[in-house]
Design an enzyme around this catalytic site. Structure first.
Site: not given
Ligand code: FAD
Ligand code: NAP
Length: 600
Positions: A162, A167, A170, A303, A307, A575, A580
């Site tokens: 995040c 997040c 982004k 997503y 985004e 408003h 609203e």
């Molecule tokens: P993470 O935050 O991924 O943390 C896991 C940590 O564990 C990482 O630092 C990793 O390096 C570490 N780790 C892994 N394996 C090991 C190991 N063996 N030993 C030590 N450390 C390790 N969510 C929202 O709510 N709003 C958003 O706008 C949003 N935008 C997103 C945009 C993008 C591009 C992405 C990719 C995700 C977004 N998400 C968003 C999703 C959100 O970031 C995740 O749901 C959240 O970070 C998950 O938290 P977590 O604790 O499960 O894992």
């Molecule tokens: P995702 O939700 O798993 O979506 C994967 C996308 O890639 C789908 O459109 C899928 O298409 C496509 N795809 C998969 N395999 C492919 C292939 N071989 N070739 C071409 N296209 C392929 O993944 P994500 O966008 O990485 O998001 C991951 C998670 O992060 C989400 O579940 C979300 O909860 C979290 N996230 C949250 C936010 C937010 O809160 N704003 C923002 C970013 C991420 P098909 O539909 O055809 O399978």
């Protein structure tokens, strides 16, 4: 002389009580209606400890039991708890013993002693929340966090996805793009500035990364202040209660704990096609990319892809999204398509029903030039096109395959590496829990991971019983026109309740802020899905428009409280706002009525 009459009965009962206490690990003398007894029983259930319960209001001679217990222990009230023949007391004392760790000692007098009460693997949203809460509750806690560099060598600091590559950067890049749009609007509002307005990627990237650096530092300080032992090392199980921690320099140490929380999150998936790891980037690289990506292809349509495509286009870049099937799978498709159409109208190109086959480098550079070959999903056509940057966003894989879970006995879903847990985030191994993105079938969102981690620590160490509620979680997709939702999509609602049992209210609208700027007339959209079988309760909330996160957060509370259409109608709007709209929705989808907004 043996006791006779009343005394004989008393002795017999006393013997029965003694036998119960001696034969069982835990005995709870309770009353079925007593709320404190329920708490005690729930506590042991949460600890996965079988307790023998005697409901004094349901057994014969219950009152006599209670009197005798009073004589034996000095406590006449219920619950009255015994563990391994030791009298613990009522709810307050049992809870305190749990918090102090005494309960665990009483339950397992011969148990091994461990270095830590809790080791959390992963210092992201969930892991940090859980470890800090457990330490606040007086536990000895270690958290390990380690970022494996991307194939491009990108790495980052403490805080997980995040903060570093999700997040936070982004939303800040999305904000950068919104500022660009605001600048165009500004001229219409009378602001005068030079025609040529440029964006500098490096300035934005540095500013955002500096802010992230301050957050990384803040997390370290917070852990130190709470006495959580943070170690920047990769953790993997070597035994069910033992992990190996390996630092960047290769130094290995061994640590043990009574309990573990897995919070390792996910990392972007690659495609497995020639050139993907060599030449493409993922969102893990984008936010700290040292150069402007230039003409960019985003592969994937969920997503992350939408985004990133949205803000890159907002910075003025030439952006294409390669879509395998649909936009935003799992989301309301009416909304997803409206968000996509808006992107298309603002210059994002969509290459639909294509998947990449290979990526070749034409010229190295920052950015260089790449040739992408793609084939249509029906396999009939191949196309080639040149881009400066290719960003793969085709989903994320749970980081569970290299952490020794087999040695700890933890089961994962072999299809996707996700960890199945019960409703208390407990894995199949009772002392190992999992939270956040690695969970099977749960939301992958920061606030969800935080809530699950915090509540888990409270249940484990403060006798709390509240579980993480994964239902009706509000979320927002930060596409240029933001999409916020809570509850069911239209498709899911129809599948669950049948179209005839739903009433859908909807409206297009034109935010006041857009009118003077004369853009996106009637492109914003609001929709609620109501269940006719349940008092027109709102089971789906969908909003496409500015500040979707802010709007959806508020209505998310209402939906959690079970808001009905009538209650929305009785709410007076603010408003002039976009939010609203939901207080005045009166056109049903089934009526086919006009939904364009004419005036304010
Ligand atoms: P993470 O935050 O991924 O943390 C896991 C940590 O564990 C990482 O630092 C990793 O390096 C570490 N780790 C892994 N394996 C090991 C190991 N063996 N030993 C030590 N450390 C390790 N969510 C929202 O709510 N709003 C958003 O706008 C949003 N935008 C997103 C945009 C993008 C591009 C992405 C990719 C995700 C977004 N998400 C968003 C999703 C959100 O970031 C995740 O749901 C959240 O970070 C998950 O938290 P977590 O604790 O499960 O894992
Ligand atoms: P995702 O939700 O798993 O979506 C994967 C996308 O890639 C789908 O459109 C899928 O298409 C496509 N795809 C998969 N395999 C492919 C292939 N071989 N070739 C071409 N296209 C392929 O993944 P994500 O966008 O990485 O998001 C991951 C998670 O992060 C989400 O579940 C979300 O909860 C979290 N996230 C949250 C936010 C937010 O809160 N704003 C923002 C970013 C991420 P098909 O539909 O055809 O399978």
């Amino acid at each position: 002389m043996p006791p006779v009459g009343k005394d004989a009965g008393k002795t017999e009962l006393q013997t029965r009580i003694q036998e119960l206490i001696e034969a069982n690990q835990v005995v709870v003398f309770s009353k079925s209606y007593c709320p404190y007894c329920v708490k005690v029983k729930d506590l042991f259930k949460g600890l996965d400890v079988k307790c023998n319960v005697v409901e004094l209001d349901l057994v014969e001679e219950g009152t006599n039991y209670q009197e005798l217990l009073g004589e034996m222990t000095g406590q006449k009230t219920v619950p009255n708890v015994f563990i391994n023949k030791t009298h613990v007391g009522g709810w307050d004392k049992t809870k305190q013993a749990h918090t102090d760790g005494l309960l665990q000692q009483l339950l397992n007098p011969d148990a091994e002693t461990y270095e830590y009460d809790l080791i959390v693997i992963g210092g992201g949203s969930g892991g940090l929340a859980c470890s800090k809460e457990a330490a606040t509750l007086g536990k000895k806690v270690m958290v390990l966090d380690y970022v494996v560099p991307t194939p491009k060598g990108t790495t980052w600091g403490l805080g997980g996805t995040c903060v570093n590559v999700g997040c936070i950067p982004k939303k800040l890049m999305h904000q950068t793009a919104l500022l660009g749009t605001a600048m165009q609007d500004a001229r219409k509002y009378g602001w005068e500035f030079d025609e040529r307005v440029k964006h500098n990627w490096e300035t934005m990237k540095d500013a955002i990364n500096n802010y992230i650096g301050s957050l990384n530092w803040g997390y370290r300080v917070a852990l130190r202040d709470k006495n959580v032992n943070y170690v920047n090392a990769y953790a993997e199980f070597v035994e069910p209660h033992k992990i190996k921690a390996k630092t960047k320099r290769g130094k290995e140490t061994i640590h043990t704990a009574a309990r573990f929380v897995l919070a390792t999150g996910e990392r972007p998936r690659y495609l497995g096609i020639p050139g993907d790891k060599e030449y493409c980037i993922t969102s893990d690289d984008l936010f700290s990319l040292p150069y402007c990506p230039g003409k960019t292809l985003l592969i994937g349509a969920s997503y992350v892809a939408l985004e990133c495509a949205g803000f890159l286009a907002g910075l003025g870049l030439d952006v294409t999204v390669m879509v395998r099937s649909i936009l935003l799978r799992g989301f309301d498709q009416d909304m997803a398509n409206r968000a996509g159409e808006h992107m298309e109208q603002h210059g994002v190109k969509f290459l639909r029903k294509y998947v990449p086959v290979k990526v070749e480098e034409l010229e190295a550079g920052t950015p260089g030039r790449l040739m992408v070959t793609a084939k249509s999903t029906d396999g009939t056509e191949f196309i080639e096109a040149e881009y400066n940057t290719v960003l793969i966003a085709v989903g994320r894989d749970a980081c569970t395959d290299k952490i020794g879970l087999a040695l700890a006995g933890v089961k994962v879903n072999p299809q996707n590496g996700k960890v199945p847990v019960d409703d208390e985030e407990q894995t199949n191994v009772p002392h190992i829990y999992a939270i956040g993105d690695i969970l099977e079938g749960k939301w992958e969102l920061t606030p969800v991971a935080i809530q699950a981690g915090k509540l888990l620590a409270r249940r484990l160490y403060a006798g709390a019983t509240l579980k993480c509620d994964y239902v009706n979680v509000p979320t927002t997709v930060f596409t240029p026109l933001e999409y916020g939702c809570c509850g069911r999509s239209e498709e899911k609602a129809i599948e669950m309740y049948g179209e005839e049992n739903l009433e859908i209210y909807h409206s297009l609208f034109w935010p006041l802020e857009f009118t003077v700027a004369n853009r996106d007339n009637n492109k914003c959209y609001s929709k609620i899905i109501c269940n006719k079988l349940d008092n027109d309760r709102v089971i789906g909330f969908h909003y496409l428009g500015p500040n979707a996160g802010e709007v959806t957060q508020g209505y998310g509370v209402a939906i959690k409280c079970g808001v009905t259409k009538e209650q929305l109608d009785n709410t007076i709007g603010i408003h002039p706002t976009c939010a609203e709209m939901f207080t005045t929705l009166d056109v049903t989808k089934s009526s086919g009525g006009d939904i364009a907004q004419a005036g304010c």
